[in-house]
Design an enzyme around this catalytic site. Structure first.
Site, mmCIF file in Angstrom:
data_model
loop_
_atom_site.group_PDB
_atom_site.id
_atom_site.type_symbol
_atom_site.label_atom_id
_atom_site.label_comp_id
_atom_site.label_asym_id
_atom_site.label_seq_id
_atom_site.Cartn_x
_atom_site.Cartn_y
_atom_site.Cartn_z
ATOM 1 N N GLU A 613 0.838 -1.198 0.000
ATOM 2 C CA GLU A 613 0.000 0.000 0.000
ATOM 3 C C GLU A 613 0.878 1.254 0.000
ATOM 4 O OE1 GLU A 613 -2.938 0.128 3.012
ATOM 5 O OE2 GLU A 613 -3.886 -1.768 2.435
ATOM 6 N N GLU A 699 -12.677 2.045 3.013
ATOM 7 C CA GLU A 699 -12.051 2.107 4.334
ATOM 8 C C GLU A 699 -12.937 2.845 5.326
ATOM 9 O OE1 GLU A 699 -7.391 2.410 4.214
ATOM 10 O OE2 GLU A 699 -8.231 4.005 2.966
#
Length: 742
Positions: A613, A699
């Site tokens: 990420e 998220e």
């Protein structure tokens, strides 16, 4: 006529001749520097004496035809010489230019007179009367009188032109000469007539001697005046070196008036004191000028120039000192006062606040990214941004003492708390100005603004204040652009230093733990994978990520910690066989061995089970090399996820150019997904990602409503506290269970 009159006329001419000889002797024996101006006067005096002696012989030998005619011829020639010598004698005595036109006219008349004298009987003696006196031609006395009147008239005019103050002497002498000449012409032939026709020269010679004497007196006075002026200049130069510019100007005016005379008003002014000066009445030296009235004698100009040059030297010294002081106390780039000035001003303000009991506030504007801009594009580009920020600071942020440039990337001010204001609107304009300046550089790096505010405490030193406000300005970048320190900030700063020191050895002491947060499939809520998150257990107490991760990033320790987390995550997930996502800091992405290190760790769990990420700001700095490293990892089967999409700089159009497989939509968008506007944004991001073949992860899911909304939109994966919090894995047999099912 009686014999007594004859001898009286002879004696008168002899006495006049003696006086002329005496004048000529004095002129001939004068000092060398004066003799240059008396040569023609001496010659005229001698010729005049010879003329009058010849005239006395004519009177004394009356009755002898041959001798009388010879003497009158000689006297006529001497008259010619007298006429011609008057011109250079007057010019030389009065120190004027030669009178060529008048000289040529008289020369023509004299030549005509000589021609008529010796060639005809119109002028010369033709016979003797009964008493033996010469009888001249019909035009003789009149012609001589006309020439004489012309010469003396020219002498008067010449005196007026060159020395008006001597005009009385010239007029009296010339008038006497004309009267004597007229008497000589009007009287019948006699001793008196002969004497008067010769004696008229004596007043002209006397006039020249008087003019010369007066000129000598003026020369002496001029020399004394010059000496006094030189002495005054020396005294002025001796005292003026210790004067400031206003005192020097006042003293110069006093000296100038004393040296030129009280009646002459000379004004000495510094720069700006005159408007549209003219060369005729102004003497200038640098920024100092003297206004000269019409009464100033041209001979006094050197003195005035000397006075002005001395004051000009003082002005130049003052200007040099001012430039030196400004260079010492001002930054050459921004033009604002520099760090030296800031230290002096803060010290002074601390002393003043101790008396007035005012609460002082130190502000620092810090430009993050300026050093990167300077490295990539050079000093000129960074200076351009610095100047724009300095001007914007002066215009937008109020400070009682103004702003100082305390370093290459920092500006400081100090004010009472009541005078220190920074409105949200002013801050927004400041940040926009910095953004415009940074965008103008056309670089992938950006300069960001952070403003720190520290309240001075009792006992804090200037060094403490500057250190604290710099630290606060550094924190401000992560807190909306402004950070205000509390009274216990000094202790917070010391704690930050201790935190950084302990963090340096945290990896070696196995204090960095890895916690895992589940990532679930949206519809089935089955476990898809986990995200590995770094946690620090310091002294047995688990610290929140926000309390130490910024310290790790600013101190350069995040690269080591990130590599440690990657190794542990790959080792743990090798036991479970799940997909693991690991965050990579911008510092790691800039390392040359990043790809090699990631591939080495990925061998434990398999590249297909590893997701790296990256955040958007990590792709801004050095985008080309970062993109190349990510593409190389993808070539080895590792997937790339773009974390916190939408929180920083990226746009939907950039998704097509980035080497990524997964788009993690920022929690800020998910919080608003239940509203129509927020739902539209999330839907647009998902639609674009789906069209590009990328997976979306929502998220920050914290409510059932948010979960239903992203499920309806079609997001494939979800993550958040509703579904599972980050938890440690104590051993290899542990499993992660979504908390949403509890």
């Amino acid at each position: 006529m009686s014999q007594a009159w004859v001898w009286a006329c002879v004696v008168a001419q002899c006495v006049a001749a003696g006086a002329c000889l005496q004048f000529g002797l004095v002129a001939a024996t004068s000092r060398q520097q004066q003799r240059v101006r008396t040569g023609w006067s001496a010659a005229l005096s001698v010729v005049a004496a010879l003329t009058m002696l010849t005239g006395s012989l004519v009177v004394l030998n009356a009755g002898s035809p041959e001798l009388t005619m010879t003497l009158t011829d000689v006297r006529s020639l001497l008259f010619t010489a007298v006429f011609l010598l008057v011109f250079p004698a007057f010019d030389q005595t009065l120190e004027g230019p030669a009178s060529r036109v008048a000289f040529v006219v008289v020369l023509t008349l004299v030549a005509l007179r000589l021609a008529l004298w010796f060639g005809t009987d119109l002028l010369r003696v033709v016979s003797l009367d009964a008493q033996g006196w010469p009888v001249y031609g019909p035009a003789g006395p009149l012609f001589a009188l006309l020439i004489g009147i012309g010469v003396v008239s020219w002498a008067v005019v010449r005196t007026y032109q060159l020395a008006p103050q001597d005009l009385v002497v010239s007029v009296v002498a010339s008038g006497t000469a004309i009267v004597l000449g007229v008497v000589g012409v009007l009287n019948p032939a006699s001793a008196v007539a002969e004497t008067m026709s010769t004696l008229w020269i004596a007043p002209m010679v006397l006039c020249l001697q008087l003019l010369r004497r007066r000129q000598g007196v003026r020369d002496v006075r001029a020399r004394r005046r010059t000496l006094d002026q030189q002495t005054a200049l020396v005294e002025l130069g001796r005292h003026i070196v210790t004067d400031d510019l206003p005192a020097a100007v006042a003293r110069a005016e006093e000296v100038a008036r004393h040296g030129l005379g009280a009646a002459v008003d000379v004004q000495v002014v510094d720069a700006g004191g005159l408007t549209q000066p003219t060369d005729a009445d102004v003497v200038t030296s640098g920024s100092v000028r003297a206004v000269l009235p019409d009464a100033v004698d041209p001979g006094d100009l050197p003195f005035v120039e000397g006075v002005v040059h001395l004051v000009g030297a003082v002005a130049a010294r003052a200007e040099a000192e001012e430039r030196s002081a400004r260079a010492r106390l001002h930054d050459p780039v921004s033009g604002l006062p520099n760090r030296v000035f800031a230290l002096e001003r803060i010290t002074q303000a601390r002393h003043e606040s101790a008396i007035t009991e005012d609460q002082l506030v130190v502000q620092m504007c810090h430009l993050e990214g300026l050093e990167d801009l300077r490295t990539l594009r050079g000093y000129e580009e960074a200076d351009r941004v610095t100047v724009r920020v300095a001007r914007a600071l002066e215009a937008e942020v109020t400070s009682a003492s103004g702003w100082w440039h305390a370093g290459g990337d920092a500006f400081v001010s100090i004010s009472p708390w009541s005078d220190s204001t920074l409105s949200p609107v002013a801050l927004a304009r400041m940040r926009a100005e910095v953004a415009r300046a940074s965008d103008g550089s056309r670089l992938p790096t950006r300069v960001r603004l952070g403003l720190g505010v520290v309240v001075a405490r009792d006992g804090s030193t200037v060094a403490d204040l500057l250190r604290e406000v710099r630290a606060v300005a550094g924190l401000a970048h992560a807190h909306g652009g402004v950070e205000i320190a509390h009274r216990d900030f000094a202790e917070q700063l010391r704690e930050r230093v201790r935190l950084e020191q302990d963090l340096e050895n945290a990896v070696d002491r196995d204090e960095i733990e890895v916690h895992y947060q589940p990532i679930l499939a949206t519809g089935s809520r089955k476990m898809h994978g986990v995200e590995a998150l770094a946690r620090w257990r310091r002294g047995g107490r688990l610290l929140s990520p926000g309390s130490w991760i910024p310290v790790a990033e600013s101190s350069g320790l995040m690269g080591e910690i990130g590599a440690h987390v990657l190794r542990i995550a790959c080792r743990d997930q090798a036991r479970w066989g799940r997909v693991v996502a690991v965050n990579t800091s911008p510092v790691q992405l800039g390392e040359d061995r990043l790809v090699e290190s990631v591939l080495e760790s990925a061998r434990q769990c398999g590249p297909e089970n590893l997701v790296i990420e990256v955040t958007e700001n990590a792709l801004v700095t050095d985008a080309a090399s970062t993109t190349a490293r990510l593409a190389e990892m993808r070539d080895h089967g590792i997937r790339i996820a773009l974390d916190d999409f939408g929180a920083e700089y990226s746009s939907l159009t950039r998704l097509a150019t980035l080497p990524i497989d997964i788009v993690k939509i920022d929690r800020g968008f998910i919080e608003a997904v239940t509203a129509p506007e927020g739902r539209a944004v999330v839907a647009a991001v998902h639609a674009m990602s789906q069209a590009l073949g990328k997976v979306t992860v929502a998220e920050g899911i914290e409510t059932d409503a948010q979960l239903r909304a992203v499920h309806e939109i079609g997001c494939e994966l979800v993550q958040g506290y509703l579904l599972g919090r980050p938890e440690p894995v104590p051993d290899a047999t542990s499993t992660l269970t979504p908390s949403a099912n509890r």
